[in-house]
Motif scaffolding. Structure first.
Motif, short mmCIF file in Angstrom:
data_model
loop_
_atom_site.label_atom_id
_atom_site.label_comp_id
_atom_site.label_asym_id
_atom_site.label_seq_id
_atom_site.Cartn_x
_atom_site.Cartn_y
_atom_site.Cartn_z
N GLY A 284 0.83 -1.20 0.00
CA GLY A 284 0.00 0.00 0.00
C GLY A 284 0.86 1.25 0.00
N TYR A 285 0.26 2.35 0.41
CA TYR A 285 1.06 3.58 0.37
C TYR A 285 2.16 3.56 1.42
CZ TYR A 285 -2.32 5.52 3.82
OH TYR A 285 -3.12 5.74 4.90
N GLY A 286 2.06 2.68 2.40
CA GLY A 286 3.18 2.46 3.34
C GLY A 286 4.42 1.94 2.63
N GLU A 287 4.23 1.34 1.49
CA GLU A 287 5.35 0.85 0.69
C GLU A 287 5.66 1.81 -0.46
OE1 GLU A 287 3.11 -1.49 2.03
OE2 GLU A 287 4.82 -1.77 3.36
N GLY A 288 4.90 2.89 -0.58
CA GLY A 288 5.15 3.84 -1.65
C GLY A 288 4.26 3.66 -2.87
N ILE A 289 3.22 2.83 -2.74
CA ILE A 289 2.26 2.71 -3.85
C ILE A 289 1.35 3.94 -3.80
CG2 ILE A 289 0.41 1.32 -4.86
CD1 ILE A 289 3.10 -0.15 -4.81
N ALA A 290 1.26 4.66 -4.90
CA ALA A 290 0.54 5.95 -4.90
C ALA A 290 -0.97 5.73 -4.82
CB ALA A 290 0.88 6.72 -6.17
N ILE A 291 -1.61 6.51 -4.00
CA ILE A 291 -3.08 6.47 -3.95
C ILE A 291 -3.66 6.86 -5.30
CG2 ILE A 291 -5.09 7.70 -2.99
CD1 ILE A 291 -4.00 7.45 -0.31
N SER A 292 -2.94 7.71 -6.01
CA SER A 292 -3.46 8.13 -7.32
C SER A 292 -3.48 6.99 -8.34
CB SER A 292 -2.64 9.30 -7.87
OG SER A 292 -1.27 8.96 -7.91
N ALA A 293 -2.89 5.84 -8.00
CA ALA A 293 -2.98 4.67 -8.88
C ALA A 293 -4.30 3.91 -8.67
CB ALA A 293 -1.81 3.73 -8.62
N SER A 294 -5.06 4.30 -7.65
CA SER A 294 -6.32 3.62 -7.33
C SER A 294 -7.24 3.59 -8.54
CB SER A 294 -7.03 4.37 -6.19
OG SER A 294 -6.23 4.44 -5.04
N ASN A 295 -7.81 2.45 -8.80
CA ASN A 295 -8.77 2.26 -9.89
C ASN A 295 -8.16 2.47 -11.27
OD1 ASN A 295 -11.14 1.63 -8.36
ND2 ASN A 295 -11.20 3.79 -7.72
N ARG A 296 -6.84 2.55 -11.37
CA ARG A 296 -6.22 2.87 -12.66
C ARG A 296 -5.09 1.91 -13.03
NH1 ARG A 296 -6.94 8.42 -14.29
NH2 ARG A 296 -4.91 8.24 -15.26
N ALA A 297 -4.15 1.72 -12.12
CA ALA A 297 -2.98 0.91 -12.46
C ALA A 297 -3.37 -0.57 -12.58
CB ALA A 297 -1.89 1.09 -11.40
N GLU A 298 -2.47 -1.33 -13.21
CA GLU A 298 -2.71 -2.76 -13.37
C GLU A 298 -1.54 -3.55 -12.80
OE1 GLU A 298 -5.35 -2.90 -17.46
OE2 GLU A 298 -3.20 -3.16 -17.62
N VAL A 299 -1.82 -4.80 -12.45
CA VAL A 299 -0.79 -5.75 -12.06
C VAL A 299 -0.92 -6.96 -12.99
CG1 VAL A 299 -0.94 -4.99 -9.65
CG2 VAL A 299 -2.27 -6.98 -10.39
N GLN A 300 -0.03 -7.93 -12.81
CA GLN A 300 -0.14 -9.16 -13.58
C GLN A 300 -0.27 -10.33 -12.61
OE1 GLN A 300 3.37 -10.91 -15.36
NE2 GLN A 300 2.37 -10.97 -17.36
N VAL A 301 -1.32 -11.14 -12.85
CA VAL A 301 -1.52 -12.36 -12.04
C VAL A 301 -1.68 -13.51 -13.03
CG1 VAL A 301 -2.91 -13.51 -10.27
CG2 VAL A 301 -2.75 -11.01 -10.28
N ALA A 302 -0.86 -14.55 -12.84
CA ALA A 302 -0.91 -15.73 -13.71
C ALA A 302 -0.90 -15.33 -15.19
CB ALA A 302 -2.15 -16.59 -13.38
N GLY A 303 -0.03 -14.42 -15.54
CA GLY A 303 0.16 -14.07 -16.94
C GLY A 303 -0.84 -13.08 -17.51
N ALA A 304 -1.85 -12.68 -16.75
CA ALA A 304 -2.85 -11.76 -17.29
C ALA A 304 -2.93 -10.51 -16.42
CB ALA A 304 -4.21 -12.44 -17.36
N ARG A 305 -3.31 -9.42 -17.03
CA ARG A 305 -3.43 -8.16 -16.30
C ARG A 305 -4.69 -8.13 -15.44
NH1 ARG A 305 -0.62 -3.50 -18.21
NH2 ARG A 305 1.25 -4.20 -19.29
N ALA A 306 -4.58 -7.48 -14.30
CA ALA A 306 -5.74 -7.25 -13.44
C ALA A 306 -5.64 -5.83 -12.92
CB ALA A 306 -5.74 -8.23 -12.27
N ARG A 307 -6.77 -5.13 -12.90
CA ARG A 307 -6.74 -3.70 -12.52
C ARG A 307 -6.96 -3.52 -11.03
NH1 ARG A 307 -10.56 0.56 -12.86
NH2 ARG A 307 -12.13 -0.90 -13.61
N LEU A 308 -6.31 -2.49 -10.48
CA LEU A 308 -6.58 -2.11 -9.10
C LEU A 308 -8.01 -1.62 -9.01
CD1 LEU A 308 -3.42 -2.08 -9.06
CD2 LEU A 308 -3.58 -0.05 -7.60
N VAL A 309 -8.73 -2.06 -7.97
CA VAL A 309 -10.08 -1.54 -7.75
C VAL A 309 -10.17 -1.01 -6.33
CG1 VAL A 309 -11.29 -2.87 -9.53
CG2 VAL A 309 -10.91 -3.91 -7.30
#
Ligand SMILES: Cc1ncc(COP(=O)(O)O)c(C=O)c1O
Length: 375
Positions: A284-309
């Motif tokens: 989370g933001y304790g690790e430096g993940i920006a709040i402004s990435a909320s609902n926008r940025a994506e990650v990859q799980v098992a080879g496919a993209r998944a969006r932050l919600v």
């Protein structure tokens, strides 16, 4: 009895990629020497291991902002050429000089402070402000610094080893400020030489100018972001091949199906239109993940993209996995080189309204840094 587990959240740093980037940048710098900039915890990559790896890859110089950073490198055993440049009053110049660190003077007053503190004749570089209006001596201040350096040199009190400045718009190679700053820099060097002071190493280029502006290479280039494999600006193109060095990954802490109409995280900024599987990522933001990435940025799980919600929280964030199978413990790649379809630091920067420099540099908190490759 405890079982050894992979870190909950890990920045995996590829030292071979880092070394290859440095070698490519050294080639790009041609006859100029190369400084690798490892300030700010090596842009989030971990200062000491990156400094060691940079030396192993043949970097001539290391560069840091503060005396404290320089002393930390010396305490860890670094003995090579090392420059620091950003000093509030009271910086420990005595310790820096004692440790063989070269310090930068940005004004006549700062040079006097260095000379007063130094236990022996210090090696000092002079910084001129050529248009960034940040650190460095501007106009008459430069003339005063030149006079002070000439006087101290005549008195045998100082060895001037370098003269340098920093560009404002190097990541826009066609910007007229680049030519202007280069012209001002050349004039400043001439003024110093006319006062009888050998300017020593002349340097002006950051990563962007190293990649795009040979006329600004002078005797030494200072590369930061490009050594970590990130373009200074996503719009920049150049033939030098660079590989992002960091992969940020975690493991799903929880997986669950939420019904249509369920909202996610503080403020309920996202609501599921249909039943869906969500995964909990322990960053989370304790690790430096920006709040402004909320609902926008994506990650990859098992080879496919998944969006932050939903909103990024202090310790955790949630991703929408749709109807894909997923289990607690599955690996989540937040960012990496992008070679396997995972998002990059540049993607996170675009999603969160910042630059990739900030994305990697702010990473910290409970993230465990691990290193692969290297000598
Ligand atoms: C004085 C100085 N030189 C060089 C650099 C390296 O810049 P870059 O990361 O764009 O290569 C920095 C970083 O901001 C800096 O402050």
């Amino acid at each position: 009895m405890s079982t050894l587990q992979a870190p909950q959240a890990e920045a995996l740093i590829d030292l071979d990629a880092f070394g290859a980037n440095i070698a490519a940048l050294a080639q790009c710098a041609r006859s100029a020497a190369l400084m690798t900039v490892v300030k700010a915890n090596a842009y989030g990559h971990g200062m000491l291991p990156m400094a060691r790896a940079a030396r192993a890859a043949g970097t001539d110089w290391l560069g840091v902002a503060t005396v404290d950073e320089a002393l930390a490198l010396r305490a860890a055993g670094d003995t090579g050429d090392l420059l620091c440049w950003l000093h509030a009053p009271g910086a420990d110049f005595a310790a820096a000089v004692d440790a063989g660190v070269e310090v930068t003077a940005s004004s006549a007053e700062q040079l006097a402070e260095i000379l007063a503190a130094a236990p022996r004749r210090p090696r000092v570089q002079l910084k001129v402000d050529t248009g960034l209006s940040r650190n460095g001596a501007l106009g008459e201040q430069w003339t005063a610094l030149v006079a002070a350096a000439a006087a101290a040199q005549s008195a045998g009190q100082v060895e001037i080893t370098g003269t340098w400045s920093h560009l404002a718009c190097a990541d826009e190679p066609a910007h007229p400020a680049n030519d202007h700053q280069e012209t001002v820099f050349r004039a400043a060097v001439d003024e110093l030489a006319a006062a009888g002071v050998d300017p020593g190493l002349r340097h002006l280029s950051n990563s962007a100018a190293t990649l795009s502006r040979p006329s600004a290479h002078f005797d030494l280039v200072r590369v930061g972001i490009a050594a970590y494999g990130i373009r200074p600006d996503p719009a920049m193109t150049y033939p030098t091949l660079l590989t992002p060095v960091m992969t940020l990954r975690a493991r799903l802490a929880q997986v669950k199906t939420i019904p249509a109409g369920a909202s996610v995280s503080y403020g309920q900024t996202w609501t599921a239109e249909t039943a869906t599987t969500v995964g909990l990522v322990p960053l989370g933001y304790g690790e430096g993940i920006a709040i402004s990435a909320s609902n926008r940025a994506e990650v990859q799980v098992a080879g496919a993209r998944a969006r932050l919600v939903g909103r990024v929280c202090m310790d955790q964030l949630v991703v929408d996995l749709g109807d894909r199978p997923a289990a607690r413990g599955d690996e989540v790649v937040l960012l990496g080189p992008g070679h396997d379809g995972e998002p990059t630091a540049e993607d996170w920067a675009a999603a969160s309204g910042t630059i990739a420099y900030e994305v990697v540099t702010r990473l910290g908190g409970r993230i465990v840094r691990t290193y692969k490759g290297g000598a």
